[in-house]
Design a protein around this motif. Structure first.
Motif, PDB file in Angstrom:
ATOM      1  N   UNK A  23     -31.084  14.658  24.572  1.00 10.90           N
ATOM      2  CA  UNK A  23     -31.395  15.304  23.289  1.00 10.90           C
ATOM      3  C   UNK A  23     -30.425  16.444  23.003  1.00 10.90           C
ATOM      4  N   UNK A  24     -30.107  17.236  24.019  1.00 15.32           N
ATOM      5  CA  UNK A  24     -29.165  18.347  23.835  1.00 15.32           C
ATOM      6  C   UNK A  24     -27.770  17.836  23.496  1.00 15.32           C
ATOM      7  N   UNK A  25     -27.365  16.730  24.111  1.00 14.77           N
ATOM      8  CA  UNK A  25     -26.068  16.149  23.787  1.00 14.77           C
ATOM      9  C   UNK A  25     -26.015  15.714  22.320  1.00 14.77           C
ATOM     10  N   UNK A  26     -27.090  15.098  21.863  1.00 15.85           N
ATOM     11  CA  UNK A  26     -27.126  14.642  20.468  1.00 15.85           C
ATOM     12  C   UNK A  26     -27.092  15.828  19.516  1.00 15.85           C
ATOM     13  N   UNK A  27     -27.810  16.905  19.855  1.00 17.52           N
ATOM     14  CA  UNK A  27     -27.765  18.123  19.025  1.00 17.52           C
ATOM     15  C   UNK A  27     -26.336  18.654  18.919  1.00 17.52           C
ATOM     16  N   UNK A  28     -25.566  18.480  19.996  1.00 14.72           N
ATOM     17  CA  UNK A  28     -24.184  18.968  20.011  1.00 14.72           C
ATOM     18  C   UNK A  28     -23.219  18.010  19.311  1.00 14.72           C
ATOM     19  N   UNK A  29     -23.735  16.858  18.869  1.00 11.12           N
ATOM     20  CA  UNK A  29     -22.894  15.933  18.124  1.00 11.12           C
ATOM     21  C   UNK A  29     -22.374  14.753  18.909  1.00 11.12           C
ATOM     22  N   UNK A  30     -22.891  14.523  20.130  1.00 11.50           N
ATOM     23  CA  UNK A  30     -22.467  13.371  20.932  1.00 11.50           C
ATOM     24  C   UNK A  30     -23.358  12.179  20.584  1.00 11.50           C
ATOM     25  N   UNK A  31     -22.833  11.246  19.818  1.00 11.73           N
ATOM     26  CA  UNK A  31     -23.627  10.118  19.346  1.00 11.73           C
ATOM     27  C   UNK A  31     -23.264   8.812  20.054  1.00 11.73           C
ATOM     28  N   UNK A  32     -22.389   8.872  21.050  1.00 20.97           N
ATOM     29  CA  UNK A  32     -22.074   7.722  21.874  1.00 20.97           C
ATOM     30  C   UNK A  32     -22.322   8.067  23.328  1.00 20.97           C
ATOM     31  N   UNK A  33     -23.354   7.475  23.947  1.00 22.18           N
ATOM     32  CA  UNK A  33     -23.762   7.845  25.302  1.00 22.18           C
ATOM     33  C   UNK A  33     -23.903   6.596  26.166  1.00 22.18           C
ATOM     34  N   UNK A  34     -23.229   6.612  27.314  1.00 18.73           N
ATOM     35  CA  UNK A  34     -23.319   5.532  28.290  1.00 18.73           C
ATOM     36  C   UNK A  34     -23.900   6.084  29.586  1.00 18.73           C
TER      37      UNK A  34
END
Length: 415
Positions: A35-46
């Motif tokens: 969730x924190x990564x997405x808040x920071x703008x990371x929309x591609x996660x593996x």
């Protein structure tokens, strides 16, 4: 913690290498991390799960939820590698193929490149991502908010306001069949399209809502209010520069005014909260003579004693004008001590969900929130400028603003 996470970044995606157990004790940690990564703008996660020795149902639920969350905002979430134990468990529940399928072209899943007009203020970026010229709206005013101080609201002056596709309205009201039925529950309300919500002033501090469906039309018995039809000329995204965390509401409004050239406009905003400052009623203003008298006010009105609902998702609607706009002056107050703009804004609070960065549709977001999330609070935003003890004004982290210039302001009468 029985889960270790190591992060590596590329231009295309962020990879999380997980080691240990992914169970009820650790699933929340992974969920919060993503969730924190997405808040920071990371929309591609593996995910690399070769180091996961045990996967429980709680862990599976986290993986599936994140897959759905990222897919809903045109992002990417998949398991790049996994241990044999993880593969067997996912295969038995029928999730192995879905979660491990790598998109053919990940770049296509990343937020699309837009033609944007970018402005930078106070370490914040504001981008006009959609502009539709020559649109405006009419602000309709009903009632007199000053009557809250003298028990001046009456049945004859109340009205029923019905939800409509692009209608936004805010003020004091209640969901119910009649004035008499609502008399002990009148509180802050918002109509957002086909959805009506209010905070009953019965001390419960639990908001209620109604959605239009079929022949059912959500409506509010209103004591006073401001309403407008959303017909935006600008869709603006705002987000922080590195090192900055949130922006004051008045600063955001001033910047929007500067880049649009408008001082009078209707505002609809979906944004992550950086801490809300506001009020709500604990008792109905009908039949209560001394709602703002001391010391009764401590029980009749709820004031945020510190910025609240940090990192929650908010849906706000309001009207903003310059101080010399007299027609709406009874309904509006200065946003801060500089008095550059007056405003009246109500905000609904929901648990945080990630938002798309492109192809953002306001009514899609509203429907999703009312259909799938939980309305946790509703506030009238205020500026607490008391010396020493004042906590200032609301702040926001990032989000979208739909801006509609005001064509005219009209006072309505109850029918």
């Amino acid at each position: 913690m029985n889960l270790k996470i190591e992060q590596t970044n590329t231009a295309i995606e962020t990879t999380l290498a997980c080691t240990g157990r992914l169970d009820a004790n650790s699933a929340g940690h992974l969920n919060d991390y993503i969730n924190n990564l997405v808040r920071e703008g990371h929309y591609g996660i593996a995910l690399n799960l070769t180091g996961i020795e045990y996967l429980s149902s709680a862990g599976i639920r986290t993986l599936v939820n994140q897959y759905k969350n990222l897919a809903s905002v045109n992002g990417v979430f998949y398991i790049a590698e996994m241990s044999e134990n993880v593969r067997q468990v996912l295969d038995m529940v029928g999730m192995e193929t879905m979660l491990s399928k790598k998109p053919e072209t990940q770049s296509a899943k990343q937020p699309e490149k837009e033609e944007e007009y970018e402005h930078k203020f106070d370490n914040y970026k504001l981008k006009i991502i959609d502009s539709r010229n020559n649109r405006a709206t009419v602000i309709n005013l009903h009632g007199n908010p000053e009557q809250i101080t003298n028990n001046g609201f009456t049945k004859e002056k109340a009205r029923t306001i019905h939800s409509d596709e692009k209608l936004f309205s805010l003020g004091l009201g209640a969901i119910g069949e009649s004035y008499d039925e609502c008399s002990q529950r009148f509180g802050e309300y918002i109509i957002a399209g086909k959805n009506a919500a209010y905070l009953p002033a019965d001390g419960s501090q639990k908001p209620d809502f109604m959605q239009s469906s079929g022949k059912l039309v959500a409506s509010v018995i209103e004591l006073y209010g401001l309403s407008f039809t959303e017909n935006y000329s600008w869709l603006i995204r705002f987000e922080p520069q590195p090192g900055n965390h949130s922006i004051e509401l008045s600063q955001l409004i001033n910047h929007i005014s500067e880049i649009t050239g408008k001082h009078n406009f209707a505002l609809v905003m979906v944004a992550e909260s950086g801490g809300l400052v506001g009020t709500s009623l604990n008792v109905s203003p009908v039949h209560n003579q001394n709602i703002f008298s001391f010391p009764d006010v401590k029980n009749t009105v709820n004031f945020t004693t510190e910025p609240s609902h940090n990192k929650m998702l908010t849906l706000s609607a309001g009207v903003i004008t310059s101080p010399d706009e007299k027609e709406a002056s009874r309904f509006l107050r200065p946003l801060n001590d500089s008095e550059q703009h007056n405003g009246h804004i109500h905000t609904m609070v929901f648990p945080y969900i990630p938002l798309k960065k492109t192809n953002v549709d306001l009514y899609e977001i509203i429907d999703y929130l009312f259909d799938n999330s939980e309305l946790t609070d509703l506030l009238h935003l205020t500026n607490d400028n008391r010396e020493i003890s004042g906590i200032g004004e609301s702040r926001f982290v990032q989000g979208f603003c739909w801006i509609t210039p005001i064509e005219s302001i009209k006072q309505q009468t109850a029918k």
